[in-house]
Design a protein around this motif. Sequence first.
Motif, PDB file in Angstrom:
ATOM      1  N   LYS A  73      52.329   7.420 -52.371  1.00 32.24           N
ATOM      2  CA  LYS A  73      52.796   6.757 -53.598  1.00 32.24           C
ATOM      3  C   LYS A  73      54.003   7.477 -54.188  1.00 32.24           C
ATOM      4  CE  LYS A  73      48.483   4.563 -55.026  1.00 32.24           C
ATOM      5  NZ  LYS A  73      47.430   4.492 -56.049  1.00 32.24           N
ATOM      6  N   GLN A  74      53.997   8.801 -54.174  1.00 29.02           N
ATOM      7  CA  GLN A  74      55.121   9.564 -54.728  1.00 29.02           C
ATOM      8  C   GLN A  74      56.381   9.376 -53.875  1.00 29.02           C
ATOM      9  OE1 GLN A  74      55.235  11.113 -57.698  1.00 29.02           O
ATOM     10  NE2 GLN A  74      57.393  11.507 -57.333  1.00 29.02           N
ATOM     11  N   LEU A  75      56.234   9.436 -52.562  1.00 24.64           N
ATOM     12  CA  LEU A  75      57.386   9.230 -51.689  1.00 24.64           C
ATOM     13  C   LEU A  75      57.935   7.813 -51.813  1.00 24.64           C
ATOM     14  CD1 LEU A  75      56.265  11.225 -48.522  1.00 24.64           C
ATOM     15  CD2 LEU A  75      58.061  11.837 -50.166  1.00 24.64           C
ATOM     16  N   HIS A  76      57.045   6.850 -52.057  1.00 26.37           N
ATOM     17  CA  HIS A  76      57.481   5.477 -52.312  1.00 26.37           C
ATOM     18  C   HIS A  76      58.259   5.409 -53.622  1.00 26.37           C
ATOM     19  CE1 HIS A  76      57.389   1.123 -52.740  1.00 26.37           C
ATOM     20  NE2 HIS A  76      56.885   1.303 -53.934  1.00 26.37           N
ATOM     21  N   LYS A  77      57.735   6.051 -54.639  1.00 25.95           N
ATOM     22  CA  LYS A  77      58.385   6.072 -55.954  1.00 25.95           C
ATOM     23  C   LYS A  77      59.788   6.677 -55.865  1.00 25.95           C
ATOM     24  CE  LYS A  77      57.573   7.933 -60.597  1.00 25.95           C
ATOM     25  NZ  LYS A  77      56.649   8.742 -61.405  1.00 25.95           N
ATOM     26  N   GLU A  78      59.948   7.680 -55.008  1.00 26.30           N
ATOM     27  CA  GLU A  78      61.240   8.349 -54.845  1.00 26.30           C
ATOM     28  C   GLU A  78      62.162   7.610 -53.871  1.00 26.30           C
ATOM     29  OE1 GLU A  78      60.398  12.403 -53.801  1.00 26.30           O
ATOM     30  OE2 GLU A  78      59.292  12.755 -55.662  1.00 26.30           O
ATOM     31  N   GLY A  79      61.657   6.549 -53.232  1.00 23.96           N
ATOM     32  CA  GLY A  79      62.486   5.729 -52.366  1.00 23.96           C
ATOM     33  C   GLY A  79      62.587   6.182 -50.918  1.00 23.96           C
ATOM     34  N   HIS A  80      61.660   7.043 -50.491  1.00 29.89           N
ATOM     35  CA  HIS A  80      61.715   7.572 -49.125  1.00 29.89           C
ATOM     36  C   HIS A  80      60.910   6.748 -48.119  1.00 29.89           C
ATOM     37  CE1 HIS A  80      63.863  11.057 -50.515  1.00 29.89           C
ATOM     38  NE2 HIS A  80      62.911  11.309 -51.389  1.00 29.89           N
ATOM     39  N   LEU A  81      59.987   5.943 -48.599  1.00 31.48           N
ATOM     40  CA  LEU A  81      59.185   5.121 -47.710  1.00 31.48           C
ATOM     41  C   LEU A  81      58.657   3.916 -48.457  1.00 31.48           C
ATOM     42  CD1 LEU A  81      56.000   5.681 -48.564  1.00 31.48           C
ATOM     43  CD2 LEU A  81      56.299   7.691 -47.169  1.00 31.48           C
ATOM     44  N   PHE A  82      58.115   2.973 -47.699  1.00 31.09           N
ATOM     45  CA  PHE A  82      57.442   1.830 -48.300  1.00 31.09           C
ATOM     46  C   PHE A  82      55.954   2.118 -48.301  1.00 31.09           C
ATOM     47  CE2 PHE A  82      61.268  -0.227 -46.475  1.00 31.09           C
ATOM     48  CZ  PHE A  82      61.815  -0.676 -47.666  1.00 31.09           C
ATOM     49  N   TYR A  83      55.302   1.758 -49.375  1.00 28.06           N
ATOM     50  CA  TYR A  83      53.856   1.955 -49.499  1.00 28.06           C
ATOM     51  C   TYR A  83      53.224   0.598 -49.749  1.00 28.06           C
ATOM     52  CZ  TYR A  83      49.523   2.501 -52.062  1.00 28.06           C
ATOM     53  OH  TYR A  83      48.239   2.364 -52.479  1.00 28.06           O
ATOM     54  N   CYS A  84      52.113   0.350 -49.093  1.00 27.76           N
ATOM     55  CA  CYS A  84      51.378  -0.889 -49.331  1.00 27.76           C
ATOM     56  C   CYS A  84      49.908  -0.666 -49.006  1.00 27.76           C
ATOM     57  CB  CYS A  84      51.951  -2.018 -48.488  1.00 27.76           C
ATOM     58  SG  CYS A  84      51.718  -1.800 -46.718  1.00 27.76           S
ATOM     59  N   THR A  85      49.139  -1.667 -49.331  1.00 24.31           N
ATOM     60  CA  THR A  85      47.723  -1.683 -48.955  1.00 24.31           C
ATOM     61  C   THR A  85      47.567  -2.705 -47.830  1.00 24.31           C
ATOM     62  OG1 THR A  85      47.211  -3.422 -50.528  1.00 24.31           O
ATOM     63  CG2 THR A  85      47.026  -1.136 -51.326  1.00 24.31           C
ATOM     64  N   CYS A  86      46.397  -2.785 -47.264  1.00 25.90           N
ATOM     65  CA  CYS A  86      46.162  -3.757 -46.187  1.00 25.90           C
ATOM     66  C   CYS A  86      46.463  -5.177 -46.667  1.00 25.90           C
ATOM     67  CB  CYS A  86      44.725  -3.658 -45.687  1.00 25.90           C
ATOM     68  SG  CYS A  86      44.357  -2.103 -44.856  1.00 25.90           S
ATOM     69  N   SER A  87      46.091  -5.468 -47.902  1.00 22.95           N
ATOM     70  CA  SER A  87      46.287  -6.836 -48.400  1.00 22.95           C
ATOM     71  C   SER A  87      47.747  -7.151 -48.716  1.00 22.95           C
ATOM     72  CB  SER A  87      45.423  -7.079 -49.636  1.00 22.95           C
ATOM     73  OG  SER A  87      45.794  -6.193 -50.675  1.00 22.95           O
ATOM     74  N   THR A  88      48.569  -6.152 -48.989  1.00 23.67           N
ATOM     75  CA  THR A  88      49.979  -6.407 -49.306  1.00 23.67           C
ATOM     76  C   THR A  88      50.915  -6.167 -48.113  1.00 23.67           C
ATOM     77  OG1 THR A  88      50.306  -4.150 -50.139  1.00 23.67           O
ATOM     78  CG2 THR A  88      49.642  -5.831 -51.749  1.00 23.67           C
ATOM     79  N   LEU A  89      50.357  -5.752 -46.971  1.00 18.86           N
ATOM     80  CA  LEU A  89      51.178  -5.470 -45.794  1.00 18.86           C
ATOM     81  C   LEU A  89      51.977  -6.676 -45.303  1.00 18.86           C
ATOM     82  CD1 LEU A  89      52.152  -3.589 -43.545  1.00 18.86           C
ATOM     83  CD2 LEU A  89      50.035  -4.134 -42.301  1.00 18.86           C
ATOM     84  N   PRO A  90      51.379  -7.854 -45.155  1.00 13.19           N
ATOM     85  CA  PRO A  90      52.176  -8.991 -44.663  1.00 13.19           C
ATOM     86  C   PRO A  90      53.389  -9.294 -45.551  1.00 13.19           C
ATOM     87  CG  PRO A  90      49.845  -9.498 -44.520  1.00 13.19           C
ATOM     88  CD  PRO A  90      49.966  -8.212 -45.299  1.00 13.19           C
ATOM     89  N   GLY A  91      53.204  -9.273 -46.847  1.00 13.98           N
ATOM     90  CA  GLY A  91      54.309  -9.527 -47.760  1.00 13.98           C
ATOM     91  C   GLY A  91      55.376  -8.460 -47.675  1.00 13.98           C
ATOM     92  N   LEU A  92      54.962  -7.221 -47.550  1.00 14.99           N
ATOM     93  CA  LEU A  92      55.922  -6.130 -47.432  1.00 14.99           C
ATOM     94  C   LEU A  92      56.745  -6.270 -46.151  1.00 14.99           C
ATOM     95  CD1 LEU A  92      57.117  -3.399 -48.342  1.00 14.99           C
ATOM     96  CD2 LEU A  92      55.309  -2.310 -47.009  1.00 14.99           C
ATOM     97  N   LEU A  93      56.092  -6.592 -45.052  1.00 12.52           N
ATOM     98  CA  LEU A  93      56.799  -6.735 -43.781  1.00 12.52           C
ATOM     99  C   LEU A  93      57.848  -7.849 -43.839  1.00 12.52           C
ATOM    100  CD1 LEU A  93      53.874  -6.252 -41.239  1.00 12.52           C
ATOM    101  CD2 LEU A  93      55.703  -4.627 -41.796  1.00 12.52           C
ATOM    102  N   GLN A  94      57.582  -8.870 -44.624  1.00 12.38           N
ATOM    103  CA  GLN A  94      58.532  -9.969 -44.747  1.00 12.38           C
ATOM    104  C   GLN A  94      59.683  -9.649 -45.690  1.00 12.38           C
ATOM    105  OE1 GLN A  94      56.078 -13.282 -45.921  1.00 12.38           O
ATOM    106  NE2 GLN A  94      55.494 -13.752 -43.814  1.00 12.38           N
ATOM    107  N   SER A  95      59.444  -8.783 -46.668  1.00 12.14           N
ATOM    108  CA  SER A  95      60.450  -8.580 -47.713  1.00 12.14           C
ATOM    109  C   SER A  95      61.161  -7.236 -47.676  1.00 12.14           C
ATOM    110  CB  SER A  95      59.785  -8.730 -49.082  1.00 12.14           C
ATOM    111  OG  SER A  95      58.851  -7.669 -49.289  1.00 12.14           O
ATOM    112  N   MET A  96      60.684  -6.295 -46.896  1.00  7.07           N
ATOM    113  CA  MET A  96      61.259  -4.949 -46.959  1.00  7.07           C
ATOM    114  C   MET A  96      62.688  -4.910 -46.425  1.00  7.07           C
ATOM    115  SD  MET A  96      59.210  -2.769 -44.123  1.00  7.07           S
ATOM    116  CE  MET A  96      59.397  -3.036 -42.393  1.00  7.07           C
TER     117      MET A  96
END
Length: 61
Positions: free
Chosen positions: A10-33
């Motif tokens: 979560k911290q690395l996501h907040k700082e912009g170094h990676l994408f963070y998601c949960t199992c339920s938000t993974l499909p949406g993240l893969l489409q929008s990242m």
Amino acid sequence: MNNHQLELAKQLHKEGHLFYCTCSTLPGLLQSMDLSTLKCYPPGQPEKFSAFLDKVVGLQK
């Protein structure tokens, strides 16, 4: 105590170094990242840590 990996993600996501998601938000993240928005993580400086340890154990003053 037991979720240090999640806290780090979560911290690395907040700082912009990676994408963070949960199992339920993974499909949406893969489409929008947008990988171009990620920031490079700065290189480590292991010499600083080894100097600190040397001081702690009395090998350096």
